[in-house]
Design a protein around this motif. Structure first.
Motif, PDB file in Angstrom:
ATOM      1  N   VAL A 163       0.877  -1.181   0.000  1.00 44.46           N
ATOM      2  CA  VAL A 163       0.000   0.000   0.000  1.00 44.46           C
ATOM      3  C   VAL A 163       0.909   1.224   0.000  1.00 44.46           C
ATOM      4  O   VAL A 163       1.897   1.267   0.741  1.00 44.46           O
ATOM      5  CB  VAL A 163      -0.909   0.017   1.252  1.00 44.46           C
ATOM      6  CG1 VAL A 163      -1.722   1.318   1.333  1.00 44.46           C
ATOM      7  CG2 VAL A 163      -1.838  -1.202   1.275  1.00 44.46           C
ATOM      8  N   ILE A 164       0.597   2.191  -0.841  1.00 43.39           N
ATOM      9  CA  ILE A 164       1.372   3.443  -0.858  1.00 43.39           C
ATOM     10  C   ILE A 164       0.570   4.505  -0.111  1.00 43.39           C
ATOM     11  O   ILE A 164      -0.655   4.591  -0.265  1.00 43.39           O
ATOM     12  CB  ILE A 164       1.621   3.905  -2.315  1.00 43.39           C
ATOM     13  CG1 ILE A 164       2.404   2.828  -3.087  1.00 43.39           C
ATOM     14  CG2 ILE A 164       2.366   5.239  -2.341  1.00 43.39           C
ATOM     15  CD1 ILE A 164       2.611   3.151  -4.568  1.00 43.39           C
ATOM     16  N   ALA A 165       1.253   5.275   0.719  1.00 43.51           N
ATOM     17  CA  ALA A 165       0.589   6.428   1.352  1.00 43.51           C
ATOM     18  C   ALA A 165       1.263   7.689   0.831  1.00 43.51           C
ATOM     19  O   ALA A 165       2.459   7.898   1.068  1.00 43.51           O
ATOM     20  CB  ALA A 165       0.705   6.345   2.864  1.00 43.51           C
ATOM     21  N   TYR A 166       0.503   8.484   0.085  1.00 42.96           N
ATOM     22  CA  TYR A 166       1.037   9.778  -0.346  1.00 42.96           C
ATOM     23  C   TYR A 166       0.755  10.790   0.754  1.00 42.96           C
ATOM     24  O   TYR A 166      -0.405  11.093   1.054  1.00 42.96           O
ATOM     25  CB  TYR A 166       0.396  10.240  -1.662  1.00 42.96           C
ATOM     26  CG  TYR A 166       0.716  11.699  -1.942  1.00 42.96           C
ATOM     27  CD1 TYR A 166       2.047  12.123  -2.051  1.00 42.96           C
ATOM     28  CD2 TYR A 166      -0.283  12.657  -2.052  1.00 42.96           C
ATOM     29  CE1 TYR A 166       2.362  13.461  -2.260  1.00 42.96           C
ATOM     30  CE2 TYR A 166       0.024  14.004  -2.265  1.00 42.96           C
ATOM     31  CZ  TYR A 166       1.350  14.394  -2.358  1.00 42.96           C
ATOM     32  OH  TYR A 166       1.656  15.717  -2.548  1.00 42.96           O
ATOM     33  N   GLU A 167       1.836  11.258   1.373  1.00 42.64           N
ATOM     34  CA  GLU A 167       1.687  12.193   2.486  1.00 42.64           C
ATOM     35  C   GLU A 167       2.560  13.425   2.237  1.00 42.64           C
ATOM     36  O   GLU A 167       3.761  13.401   2.538  1.00 42.64           O
ATOM     37  CB  GLU A 167       2.113  11.530   3.795  1.00 42.64           C
ATOM     38  CG  GLU A 167       1.322  10.285   4.136  1.00 42.64           C
ATOM     39  CD  GLU A 167       1.305  10.019   5.628  1.00 42.64           C
ATOM     40  OE1 GLU A 167       0.208   9.963   6.186  1.00 42.64           O
ATOM     41  OE2 GLU A 167       2.379   9.906   6.244  1.00 42.64           O
ATOM     42  N   PRO A 168       1.982  14.483   1.694  1.00 46.96           N
ATOM     43  CA  PRO A 168       2.768  15.712   1.530  1.00 46.96           C
ATOM     44  C   PRO A 168       3.201  16.193   2.922  1.00 46.96           C
ATOM     45  O   PRO A 168       2.366  16.351   3.812  1.00 46.96           O
ATOM     46  CB  PRO A 168       1.793  16.686   0.869  1.00 46.96           C
ATOM     47  CG  PRO A 168       0.428  16.098   1.011  1.00 46.96           C
ATOM     48  CD  PRO A 168       0.578  14.640   1.275  1.00 46.96           C
ATOM     49  N   ILE A 169       4.494  16.388   3.087  1.00 46.22           N
ATOM     50  CA  ILE A 169       5.029  16.634   4.429  1.00 46.22           C
ATOM     51  C   ILE A 169       4.454  17.912   5.038  1.00 46.22           C
ATOM     52  O   ILE A 169       4.194  17.980   6.238  1.00 46.22           O
ATOM     53  CB  ILE A 169       6.578  16.665   4.363  1.00 46.22           C
ATOM     54  CG1 ILE A 169       7.058  15.252   3.988  1.00 46.22           C
ATOM     55  CG2 ILE A 169       7.209  17.091   5.691  1.00 46.22           C
ATOM     56  CD1 ILE A 169       8.449  15.203   3.423  1.00 46.22           C
ATOM     57  N   TRP A 170       4.186  18.885   4.189  1.00 47.23           N
ATOM     58  CA  TRP A 170       3.632  20.162   4.660  1.00 47.23           C
ATOM     59  C   TRP A 170       2.210  20.020   5.183  1.00 47.23           C
ATOM     60  O   TRP A 170       1.689  20.937   5.828  1.00 47.23           O
ATOM     61  CB  TRP A 170       3.679  21.200   3.538  1.00 47.23           C
ATOM     62  CG  TRP A 170       3.165  20.699   2.218  1.00 47.23           C
ATOM     63  CD1 TRP A 170       3.885  20.034   1.262  1.00 47.23           C
ATOM     64  CD2 TRP A 170       1.832  20.776   1.725  1.00 47.23           C
ATOM     65  NE1 TRP A 170       3.082  19.705   0.202  1.00 47.23           N
ATOM     66  CE2 TRP A 170       1.819  20.147   0.468  1.00 47.23           C
ATOM     67  CE3 TRP A 170       0.642  21.315   2.217  1.00 47.23           C
ATOM     68  CZ2 TRP A 170       0.671  20.041  -0.316  1.00 47.23           C
ATOM     69  CZ3 TRP A 170      -0.510  21.218   1.457  1.00 47.23           C
ATOM     70  CH2 TRP A 170      -0.480  20.576   0.194  1.00 47.23           C
ATOM     71  N   ALA A 171       1.585  18.884   4.937  1.00 49.64           N
ATOM     72  CA  ALA A 171       0.199  18.695   5.401  1.00 49.64           C
ATOM     73  C   ALA A 171       0.124  17.847   6.674  1.00 49.64           C
ATOM     74  O   ALA A 171      -0.945  17.715   7.263  1.00 49.64           O
ATOM     75  CB  ALA A 171      -0.625  18.036   4.293  1.00 49.64           C
ATOM     76  N   ILE A 172       1.268  17.280   7.096  1.00 51.35           N
ATOM     77  CA  ILE A 172       1.230  16.359   8.239  1.00 51.35           C
ATOM     78  C   ILE A 172       1.243  17.113   9.550  1.00 51.35           C
ATOM     79  O   ILE A 172       2.176  17.859   9.839  1.00 51.35           O
ATOM     80  CB  ILE A 172       2.413  15.374   8.171  1.00 51.35           C
ATOM     81  CG1 ILE A 172       2.272  14.483   6.929  1.00 51.35           C
ATOM     82  CG2 ILE A 172       2.473  14.518   9.435  1.00 51.35           C
ATOM     83  CD1 ILE A 172       3.424  13.540   6.726  1.00 51.35           C
ATOM     84  N   GLY A 173       0.185  16.917  10.318  1.00 51.82           N
ATOM     85  CA  GLY A 173       0.105  17.503  11.654  1.00 51.82           C
ATOM     86  C   GLY A 173       0.039  19.019  11.653  1.00 51.82           C
ATOM     87  O   GLY A 173       0.219  19.659  12.684  1.00 51.82           O
ATOM     88  N   THR A 174      -0.230  19.616  10.495  1.00 54.40           N
ATOM     89  CA  THR A 174      -0.205  21.078  10.392  1.00 54.40           C
ATOM     90  C   THR A 174      -1.604  21.661  10.308  1.00 54.40           C
ATOM     91  O   THR A 174      -1.770  22.878  10.390  1.00 54.40           O
ATOM     92  CB  THR A 174       0.543  21.502   9.110  1.00 54.40           C
ATOM     93  OG1 THR A 174      -0.114  20.874   7.995  1.00 54.40           O
ATOM     94  CG2 THR A 174       1.993  21.103   9.148  1.00 54.40           C
ATOM     95  N   GLY A 175      -2.598  20.803  10.094  1.00 49.25           N
ATOM     96  CA  GLY A 175      -3.956  21.301   9.879  1.00 49.25           C
ATOM     97  C   GLY A 175      -4.159  21.786   8.446  1.00 49.25           C
ATOM     98  O   GLY A 175      -5.238  22.182   8.049  1.00 49.25           O
TER      99      GLY A 175
END
Ligand code: PGA
Length: 254
Positions: A163-175
């Protein structure tokens, strides 16, 4: 038709066994009738044994990391064999916090990924760009490099089991969530890369989650996008009610 998958990544939270149990005891009855969405909870290592109350439920247990060796002098590390011994089915690899805080490289993640697949664990592998990279118009280049290196040497079957998770780093935990269009565009690009490296079947079958500030009120519009197959949820996975609301959005998005 790809089955949606919701992962709860608890990070370094709810690590006391009773604390984990309290949340899971609330979640189990809420989701017990859901069979068209895969649900995975990844608690800290210290709560993994407590999570065995999930064993006869429709919620799977995941670990947040592992090493690529079976055993030996690797102080502080956890072997995939130990995870298997606890009936753990999933493992998150290459999370941006592992990459950025603990300096994990694509090469290391590739070794872990191959080992996880060899041991029969289902990997959820995270990729994503930094804000400066997005602003410089380099998102696709970054994603391509991460895909090439992280998934290096995987055969088609192994890719299909990942499974791939696309997680833009600027969106993680930032709201700051990626818009559904921004996320879908990258997911579509990932499918294009899979098509080039493997074939159309692989591109259409691999599940790609979105991750980064998913909340009950933005989940549905993300999950309704054609290329988004659910989400990897951090903060909002810590409470049963909010995670349940996100899981319901995945059910509804069919
Ligand atoms: P977040 O974390 O939902 O708290 O942004 C997502 C993740 O890191 O997987």
């Amino acid at each position: 038709m790809r089955k949606k998958i919701i992962g709860g990544n608890w990070k370094m939270n709810r690590g006391a066994p009773q604390d984990a149990k309290d949340m899971l005891e609330k979640l189990i009855p809420l989701v017990k009738d859901i069979d068209n969405v895969d649900i995975v909870i990844a608690p800290p290592f210290t709560s993994l044994t407590a999570a065995n109350i999930l064993l006869n439920t429709n919620i799977k247990i995941g670990a947040q990391n592992m090493y690529f060796e079976d055993k030996g002098a690797f102080t502080g590390e956890i072997s995939p064999k130990f995870l298997k011994a606890l009936n753990i089915e999933y493992v998150i690899l290459g999370h941006s916090e592992r990459r950025n805080i603990f300096n994990e490289t694509d090469d290391l993640i590739n070794k872990k990924l191959k080992k996880a697949l060899q041991e029969g664990l289902n990997p959820i592998v995270c990729i994503g760009e930094h804000l400066e990279e997005r602003e410089a118009g380099k998102t696709k280049d970054i994603i391509k490099t991460q895909m090439d290196k992280t998934f290096f040497g995987l055969n088609k079957k192994q890719m299909l089991d990942t499974v791939i998770a696309y997680e833009p780093i600027w969106a993680i935990g930032t709201g700051k969530t990626a818009t559904p269009e921004q996320a879908d565009e990258v997911h579509e690009y990932i499918r294009k890369l899979l098509n080039g490296k493997y074939d159309a079947e692989t591109a259409n079958s691999v599940r790609i989650q979105y991750g980064g500030s998913i909340k009950p009120d933005n989940a549905l519009e993300l999950f309704q996008k054609e290329n988004i197959d659910g989400g990897l949820v951090g903060g909002a996975s810590l409470e049963a009610e909010s995670l349940y609301a996100i899981i319901k959005a995945a059910v509804k998005s069919k």
